[in-house]
Motif scaffolding. Structure first.
Motif, mmCIF file in Angstrom:
data_model
loop_
_atom_site.group_PDB
_atom_site.id
_atom_site.type_symbol
_atom_site.label_atom_id
_atom_site.label_comp_id
_atom_site.label_asym_id
_atom_site.label_seq_id
_atom_site.Cartn_x
_atom_site.Cartn_y
_atom_site.Cartn_z
ATOM 1 N N THR A 99 4.415 4.115 -4.786
ATOM 2 C CA THR A 99 4.871 3.772 -6.141
ATOM 3 C C THR A 99 5.150 2.285 -6.297
ATOM 4 O O THR A 99 4.988 1.730 -7.372
ATOM 5 N N GLU A 100 5.573 1.645 -5.194
ATOM 6 C CA GLU A 100 5.820 0.205 -5.254
ATOM 7 C C GLU A 100 4.966 -0.464 -4.198
ATOM 8 O O GLU A 100 4.842 0.065 -3.095
ATOM 9 N N MET A 145 0.778 8.692 -2.693
ATOM 10 C CA MET A 145 1.200 7.745 -3.718
ATOM 11 C C MET A 145 2.116 6.674 -3.121
ATOM 12 O O MET A 145 3.080 6.991 -2.437
ATOM 13 N N GLY A 155 -2.001 3.638 -5.690
ATOM 14 C CA GLY A 155 -0.808 3.103 -6.352
ATOM 15 C C GLY A 155 -1.196 2.515 -7.687
ATOM 16 O O GLY A 155 -1.209 3.210 -8.698
#
Ligand code: UD1
Ligand code: CA
Length: 462
Positions: free
Chosen positions: A78-79, A76, A55
């Motif tokens: 993302t947050e 991934m 990330g």
């Protein structure tokens, strides 16, 4: 049964105050993520069954992982919504069933032995989840292992969410877990971010799995150090200190001599033969193998080199090179990639050798640059010699035959060949090949001008 691993490496690492991803922070010269991935591999989990959640700084971490082994899979996040949310991103890894290991990319001391022993416990006890725990006198920021009155494992509570009694618990969660893949897949959607941090905690899956009728167990790590993680720069320094002394301890057991450990950093994969002395300020890293009876240091850096027996390197920097037996180099020498020094070579102060092979017993004693060269045995370089290997566009090689004598301040303009036993006169710039046994002189005759009294002023002043 199928074995897979998920490594959590997406965290922001806010407490590290770095522009780089936390898991790339180094312990003994290797990023923490490498230590963790190697531990999973040691436990027999193949790279293609290992998923890494990236990330923060994903490009950097992913590029590093791909270079290490292209078979690793990355996911991934993302947050950053917590460790449970991170595992959700790698849900695909749960589809093969079997058991899934979860590791934190910021806790480098986990090892294959502990992971395998925990799996054995997980399987023989028929657990749906097994948490690797340890006793730490100072439980610091780790999640506390909360046990029911009968001593059975109840749940993990993060420091931020602890009651005062829970805070005092010294049994902590290492962040290493074995899960039954199906049980974890069922528990993840039930996670809620109802805690002080507002995050989806992976640790909450323990209580969820147990409430679903799965068995939750604990494996206590025999060596409490394996849990240590780095959340801050201070933690990272502490890990480096512990790792340094552990590695040095192993070499001491193997007969390596240290009279001091000041400024000494030895990578975890370096091998050193017995009776070798390591002096202060010496850094050995990468895939480096050192022979027996050497003296390395003071102030020597060796990276990815193979060093023979009885070698003396004093204030040397050497990269991707091979140094054979009884070579003596230093002080202030640089060996750049692709250098091979054969037995008995002597390299003195302010010498740089690059991408060159130097034959047995050749001496390059002072202030010399040898690049892209093939040098025979018993050659002598005078002071201040230069192989001019680069014309600004291309690089060329210099060949020097056995027993040649390269006079002081010789420039060898490559491509050029000096024959066996040939000599170049001091101060010569050699632009064409020199046949064996001959002398090459390229210099104007010294002219004497009598009574040229330019220095009278100085004389008068004196
Ligand atoms: C976590 C555990 C704690 C345990 C400790 C061991 C939780 C809630 N807590 O706390 O019980 O004692 O590890 O070291 O799991 N990460 C992500 N994405 C996120 C958040 C974190 O990938 O959204 C990664 C981090 O990069 C790190 C790992 O997960 O590698 C652990 O995260 P971190 O925030 O350091 O958790 P701790 O507070 O140490
Ligand atoms: Ca951590």
């Amino acid at each position: 049964m199928e074995k897979s691993a998920i490594v959590l490496a997406a965290g922001d690492g806010k407490r590290m105050r770095s522009n780089n991803p936390k898991v790339m922070c180094e312990v003994l010269g290797d990023p923490m993520i490498d230590w963790v991935l190697d531990a999973a591999a040691e436990a027999g989990i193949p790279a293609e069954n290992t998923g890494i959640v990236v990330g923060n700084g994903a490009e950097i971490v992913s590029a590093h992982i791909a270079e290490k082994c292209p078979a690793y899979r990355t996911f991934m996040q993302t947050e950053r919504k917590g460790t449970g949310h991170a595992v959700m991103q790698a849900e695909e890894m749960l589809k093969n069933g079997g058991n899934v290991l979860v590791l934190c990319g910021d806790a480098p001391f986990v090892n294959g032995e502990t992971i395998s022993a925990a799996l054995k416990e997980h399987e023989t006890s028929g657990n749906a989840v097994t948490v690797v725990a340890a006793e730490l006198p100072d439980p610091a920021g780790y999640g506390r292992i909360i046990r029911a009155e009968d001593g059975s494992f109840d749940s993990i509570v993060e420091k931020k969410d602890c009651t005062p009694e829970q805070l005092a618990v010294t049994e902590i969660n290492s962040g290493v877990y074995w899960f039954n893949a199906d049980a974890l897949a069922k528990a993840l959607p039930k996670l809620a971010a109802e805690n002080a941090a507002g995050e989806y905690y992976l640790t909450d899956t323990v209580a969820i799995i147990r409430d679903d009728g799965g068995k939750a167990g604990i494996f206590t790590a025999p060596d409490a150090d394996i849990v240590l993680g780095a959340n801050s720069r201070a933690d990272l320094l502490q890990l480096n200190i512990i790792a340094k002394m552990r590695v040095i301890g192993m070499h001491l057991d193997n007969g390596v001599e240290f009279v001091s450990t000041d400024g000494i950093i030895i990578g975890r994969n370096v091998e050193i033969g017995r009776d070798t002395r390591i002096l202060p300020g010496t850094i050995l890293r990468g895939n480096t193998v050192i022979g027996e009876g050497c003296v390395l240091g003071p102030n020597t850096l060796i990276e990815n080199c193979k060093i023979g027996n009885g070698v003396i390197l004093n204030s040397v920097q050497a990269y991707d090179s091979r140094v054979c037996d009884h070579v003596k180099a230093g002080p202030f020498v640089q060996l750049r990639p692709g250098t091979v020094l054969h037995d008995g070579v002597k390299i003195g102060d302010f010498v740089e050798v690059k991408n060159s092979e130097i034959g047995i017993n050749t001496a390059i004693a002072h202030l010399t640059y040898v690049g892209d060269s093939d040098v025979g045995k018993g050659v002598n370089f005078g002071c201040g010699c230069v192989t001019a290997n680069y014309d600004g566009i291309n690089k060329y090689r210099t060949k020097i035959g056995d027993y040649a004598f390269i006079g002081c301040n010789t420039n060898l303009i490559a491509p050029v060949e000096i024959g066996e036993n040939a000599t170049t006169a001091a101060g010569s710039t050699i632009t064409k090949s020199v046949p064996p046994d001959s002398l090459a002189v390229e210099r104007a005759q010294t002219k004497i001008i009598d009574h040229w009294e330019k220095n009278f002023k100085r004389k008068k002043k004196a």
